[in-house]
Write a protein that holds these residues in place. Sequence first.
Motif: not given
Length: 512
Positions: A183-199
Amino acid sequence: MARGRGSHLGPWPVVVLCFVIAAFSLLPLGFVVVATANTGWDSIVALVFRPRVGELVINTLLLVLITVPLCVVIGVGGAWLVERTSLAGHKAWAVLLAAPLAIPAFVNSYAWVSAIPSLGGIFGGVLISVLSYFPLVYIPVAAVLSRLDPALEQSAASLGLSPWKVFFRVILPQLRLAGAGGALLVSLHLLAEYGAFAMIAFDTFTTAIYDQFQSTFNGAAANMLASVLVIFCLLLLLGESKTRGRARYARVGAGAQSTPHRVPLGRYQGLGQLLLAGVTALALGVPLWHVGRWLVAGGAVIWQRPDLLPTLLHTLGYGAVGALVTIVLAFPLAYLVVRHPGPMSKILEGANYISSSMPGIVVALALVTITVHNVPAIYQSSLVLVGAYALLFMPRALVNLRAGLAQAPYELDEAAQALGKPPLIAFLRVTLRLAAPAAAGGAALVFLGIVNELTATLLLAPNGTRTLATQFWSLSSEIDYVGAAPYALLMILLSAPMTYLLFVQSKKAAGQ
């Protein structure tokens, strides 16, 4: 006289080197602290306490609060079906549920936008995030379930507890560490993700920081957004450490572990197959179908692009060099942690984990600012980009090296030295050879991260340098979905064997 492990701080050259590496690892955090302090309280209040930041906070909280529980439910449920029930074809399902990790989230977003052009908002963000990141929970939980001692379950069942009560009262508590870590890894990926959300035009702190940086280079607004994002990351790390608790999860006593009893699914066999098929179709089928659709639409000509081979070579080159540098930097710290454990080695190790938890956008922003103001000669050079990769992916190398060194008995070094070999020669011929497979595994995982890294590469890559991720992003941002398809496929093909390696290694680690 041989020196026992933990009896001293360690060889002073190794200790000094570890301090230098830790100081390098803390550069992004230091940048955030200094940037915040230099901004001044009045400016901080004006830049942080405004409607725009409030909107980003709400988006971020909703994204994490909805996505993480869904990933936990899918990850734990899928792992339990695969590892502890009479699910038909469970070996194939075990691999298929881990496979979505080979598809970068921004490629997943590209595929779903191809399928639903109007996709966006919190629903779109959650959909893409869950389908991209649930394997981060599934893989560690499945690894634990595959090696979990069934004695407690058998005892509970003998007391009359139903299979469901055994699961919730006995099995689920044993999965707390793996589930919380995932769950921590998922959360950190959500905070770091750029491309998926920018698209899909879904605003998060990372997309806002990137947009702010592009409009006002190194502006105070981007720095303050980065500070808020880092606070979120540190709070997540603290929360996960509290969740671990002090419960004991290891078996007491020696002896062989009995084979776990698989719960018969009976009439629920079809439902189990249907659920896993649905998840797999959404997480694997949709992106692979649409990448294939655009490849067919483009025909053979899209493979003749003049920049395709140079881009692939750039990606392979940066992946190989970045993996090698990261392994070399991680080795002294792994050696110190395993051979000379103590408070100092734990602090030095923790420095690397804190920095790597920061999003790529923050690491890139820190390195841009530091190089522009202090060492402009290396600004936007390959050296800085490789350094960013090392900062972001050091733990992947560190965890593997630590496990490999732990399996190389210290006594073998002592025996070699007793036979007249100098300490360095004994280390190279004995310990290093035994740790080589773990180093190779760590390098493969770092390579996987570099191949799919987008945000830091966009900001730090030297002029003229293109990777598969940045070239894919450039073309897909121009709505050239046909042109972007070959780059998407190559990223998936490069990531697939590394993802399988991660899956296999997690099973081995759970058995140690």
